[in-house]
Design an enzyme around this catalytic site. Structure first.
Site, short mmCIF file in Angstrom:
data_model
loop_
_atom_site.label_atom_id
_atom_site.label_comp_id
_atom_site.label_asym_id
_atom_site.label_seq_id
_atom_site.Cartn_x
_atom_site.Cartn_y
_atom_site.Cartn_z
N ARG A 1 0.77 -1.28 0.07
CA ARG A 1 -0.10 -0.11 -0.04
C ARG A 1 0.73 1.15 -0.04
NH1 ARG A 1 -5.33 -2.02 3.73
NH2 ARG A 1 -5.98 -3.49 2.16
N TYR B 1 -6.30 -1.34 -6.99
CA TYR B 1 -5.38 -2.30 -6.29
C TYR B 1 -4.87 -2.28 -5.12
CZ TYR B 1 -1.05 -1.36 -9.03
OH TYR B 1 0.25 -1.02 -9.50
N GLU B 2 -4.61 -3.31 -4.41
CA GLU B 2 -4.05 -3.28 -2.88
C GLU B 2 -5.18 -2.63 -2.03
OE1 GLU B 2 -1.66 -5.24 -2.58
OE2 GLU B 2 -0.83 -5.11 -4.70
N GLY B 3 -6.24 -3.17 -2.24
CA GLY B 3 -7.42 -2.64 -1.50
C GLY B 3 -7.94 -1.29 -2.06
#
Lengths: 592, 592
Positions: free
Chosen positions: B294, B434-436
């Site tokens: 993140r 992406y990555e949440g």
């Protein structure tokens, strides 16, 4: 593949409940009763849903191809174009004298939303033809009208706008394309034009290019620009097509989106053309097309938000992910649908409240255009002139952001082309750029439209809003949720205009630096005003015991969201505007 | 084709003037003097400018191809990857015990910006490897570390993160991939994973997949998920590669952007894997990768804004269009350059002030990560945990918007792929997902990070800002332009946090409804704080007669712009937050 549903009920609501069009004293509006518009939009909607929407992703994937001088549109485009023609859709609001159906502009504008929502790249072919039709209709000689308009109304011939050159777009004063007068009164046009949407293709027998060029010896700058009709195939006096003219496609551009529309580099090599309108007054004639085009682009901005929202909504209902923190909603499933989550609802409500507010705004503007054209109403003309840059700038900016948000609901699936949502983002992106970038719209608004009629036009609009608030101030259902926020936002707008008046004189950069913020602020107030009106109508309907209570409750709730969550942006824009030009102009070019 | 210039001077300013890294008491920081970091970044910058940037557009145009089970990366990627490996860049901040260079995370983070700015799709191959390296380094057995890490540090083997399945991304509790225990202590992994970045390719000998899966019989939901190491080719005890494992690529996805990176559907068919960390505690191990990832994605958000800005700036200086309304600036040319126009400057200043503020923020966060890791500092760990969702969400949202704005400077030319600006928009778009997704970041911030250590972490940050303001309140150069706006924005942030405390208890939706606005508000305050610090440092430098006055004047002026033009957004976000959940949750699902 995205599915599109034409939002007929919402459109009918705007036209008949909110704008009460059949009560308006505009030539032709008396025929626009609910059943009539319903029948038209149902048909157009069917075409959009069943013919155009299924070709949208194909158009994106295949794009147009250019081989051996011939441009081929994507599979199915030609058949669909023929279907549109056969239905008479291209001439819906065109002059009956040339084969049109003579409907008001409003009706054409709504159909534009439906067609653009389902397939924007496709709808541009007839859309640009309509713009060229309007310019010839307004500025052509009788003979020119007789020659060109019937074929353009039917879209047997399509039209284009040739403005941009490699070294100039916004600043057309720099353009170099030449028009050499010939003994027979015609001109030989030479030069290169770029970014020509629908510049050439296989959908029509002929392409009628409207081309800005200079007649040698004329004034420099924009005052020496004339407009010419330059057909792809020469047109005989009897209206039949002849030899190929000296105009050819240099290449088609690889673009971020609208792949289904052929964006061409057009080379004019002593192409034969005729003057449209007066010598050196081409910009004025072009503006006929451009104002129409800008309103059309505003509709496009809205139009891409619509299917993007529909897709996002469906996904939010179907996709099971996580649990409602306030209590499980789908106990029989492995998870709750996305739509239970507040942050997903925020995105959906942003979209829904934008779309419905934007639609009311463009329909209102369309009635003003009809009032101006059909009733020679100068006030309506001035008001729509004022609103045009706001609509073009604000609705395309927000429309684009809504497609980006729709993609966000899909998560990773939205980034994959298969889902189709990325296409809405990529297609919508052009609307912020063409027909004058949104920065140019903002300058037009602040630099020219604010001062229209010595400021009377904008003051008149402020008064309209104020009067509405005053007339309804005792309506408890509206006061805190609608009238108070509208009043506050409207005050921000007036304060911004006041700031420009007080500070723009001594330094015009103080006004220009806030132009984009002002355009956005103005857009929010306009949509806020529309929402307040819709809230009044729907809340009155609820009070009087409508049979469609759920529909009207939804309207009021959606409007309440807009006022609570979108309108607070006006305060930010005002604060920015009031900081003036200093922080923007401080750095020298070298310090960047 | 876009040209990229590594912003070394700005980076050095942040590290040495603003953060004064070599004075920090963090293991290894004493070696980071100005000359050392300068030498490292100059080298990395050269690689980025000369090797990676020229491949960026090629990567976008060619994409990866998948034929006969083999994925081929775009032309030049393999050679460039070898160059990166040979330079030791992949192991820059890795453990020397496994062949790394043992530099602080900060140094790696800066190099990540440089590589991502020049070619994000390319940089992801080594970036994901680093994430997998970190997870094995933190949770692996000694034997696992000895087997995998040296090859991953050198990027002879690359790594991936296999989380998402077709029916679940955010809600990993739903995942179905199975891991059947074998007699020899290994597992057979079966299932399908999607959206696997760098999932397979021709750049490395082996691909080490970290895969989330369920051991049958374990708890349901996220508590029954374990993490496994599943190599593409089986790995012998001596570290050599053996037979092909039961993992294969189903297809590569057609995406909106990052075409140079192979995004794969991965099929695991009784693939042999080993457990990483403890049974059923896979989520914890995965979070090691995710937090790092993140922060890395936050850097990516910034990274795409940088070349987009550089391109827009160059275009604004070169393109002649229109005249400065306050007086002609380029009398010898046909028009003035775009950069004279206030609305173009607004766009450029938005970008410049975002980029420099964002860089200071990510570098600050990187020092906190080093302080947490190298000094076992729990407060630093907590603070960076709090900041991670803000950075990921805010910097990717704003970074994307800046690429969109860069495109706007180009007008129509920005929509044409040839200019390369569209690629920055399309590539940047994934960072918000992406990555949440950014919505998930906002929930993480409001739902978990705000309450960290009983709220002490966030209160500590508020105090830090307050102390800074207090310490400098007599500095006239800072007061009105920096401290007052920062104080006001910071108050908005605290008021929002207070609103959540007071209203989130009775209805958590009141907090969740404002989560994204809170994240944006928090981001603005953070960048505002960084700008106030930079302004202080640069204004002190000016007072004490620096030899580089123009540089420091530019910093102060850029910061002043951010405070005047960007920070006012906090008021809008606060107002929205304070409207609570009602307007979002009002509609039933059917009313949408």
């Amino acid at each position: 593949m995205p599915m599109y549903t034409a939002p007929i009920k919402d459109i009918q609501y705007v036209l008949h409940d909110v704008l009460e069009i059949s009560k308006k004293e505009i030539v032709g509006y008396d025929e626009l009763d609910r059943d009539t518009t319903g029948a038209i939009f149902e048909e157009a909607g069917k075409l959009a849903e069943q013919v155009l929407a299924p070709l949208n992703q194909i158009g994106d994937t295949q794009g147009c191809t250019f081989e051996n001088g011939i441009i081929t549109t994507p599979d199915g485009f030609k058949e669909a174009f023929d279907t549109v023609k056969q239905g008479g859709w291209s001439g819906l609001d065109c002059d009956p004298e040339y084969g049109g159906q003579g409907m008001p502009y409003l009706v054409g504008s709504v159909v534009n939303e439906l067609f653009s929502s389902s397939n924007m790249a496709f709808a541009m072919y007839s859309g640009l033809t309509h713009g060229a039709y309007s310019a010839i209709h307004a500025h052509g000689t009788d003979a020119q009208k007789q020659t060109y308009l019937p074929k353009m109304v039917s879209c047997d011939w399509t039209g284009t706008m040739n403005l941009t050159e490699p070294h100039c777009g916004t600043d057309l004063g720099l353009l170099r394309t030449k028009a050499e007068p010939q003994d027979d009164g015609s001109y030989k046009i030479s030069g290169q034009k770029i970014f020509i949407s629908a510049g050439d293709h296989d959908l029509s027998e002929n392409v009628i290019h409207l081309v800005l060029a200079r007649i040698p010896g004329g004034p420099e700058g924009v005052k020496g620009i004339s407009l010419f009709i330059v057909p792809k195939f020469e047109v005989h006096e009897d209206g039949t097509c002849g030899a190929r003219n000296g105009v050819s496609v240099g290449k088609i551009e690889e673009k971020m989106g609208i792949h289904g529309n052929a964006t061409c580099v057009m080379n004019f090599d002593e192409a034969s053309g005729v003057l449209l309108g007066e010598e050196h007054k081409g910009m004025r004639a072009m503006f006929t097309m451009m104002n129409e085009a800008r309103n059309g682009v505003a509709v496009q901005g809205l139009s891409q938000a619509v299917p993007a929202y529909q897709e996002a909504l469906q996904y939010a209902k179907d996709r099971l992910q996580g649990r409602d923190v306030t209590g499980i909603k789908n106990p029989d499933g492995p998870a709750d649908p996305l739509i239970v989550h507040p942050d997903i609802r925020r995105i959906l409500m942003d979209q829904k409240s934008f779309i419905e507010g934007a639609r009311a705004t463009v329909c209102w503007a369309a009635t003003l255009i009809d009032q101006a054209r059909r009733e020679d109403d100068d006030d309506a003309e001035a008001l729509v002139s004022l609103l045009t840059p706001v609509l073009k700038g604000f609705l395309t900016e927000q429309g684009f952001q809504m497609t980006v948000q729709a993609q966000q609901v899909f998560g990773g699936h939205g980034y994959i082309e298969e889902s189709g949502v990325s296409q809405f983002v990529r297609d919508a992106r052009i609307t912020m750029i063409y027909e004058g970038t949104n920065g140019v719209q903002a300058l037009d608004l602040v630099g020219r439209k604010l001062g229209l009629n010595g400021g009377k036009t904008v003051m008149g609009l402020f008064d309209t809003v104020k009067t509405f608030i005053k007339e309804n101030e005792n309506d408890e259902a509206l006061k805190s949720d609608f009238l108070d926020p509208l009043k506050s936002a409207s005050k921000d707008l007036q304060a911004a205009a006041m700031y420009f008046m007080q500070n723009g004189m001594k330094n015009p950069n103080n006004a220009l630096s806030g132009a984009t913020d002002f355009m956005m602020l103005f857009g929010h107030v306009t949509l806020g005003f529309m929402w307040a009106k819709m809230a009044k109508i729907s809340s009155d309907a609820l009070t009087s015991g409508t049979s469609d209570a759920a529909f009207h409750q939804t309207k009021v709730a959606t409007g309440r969201y807009y006022m609570a969550r979108q309108l607070p942006a006006t305060c930010m824009h005002l604060t920015r505007i009031q900081t003036g030009a200093d922080t923007l102009m401080d750095l020298s070019e070298g310090q960047f």
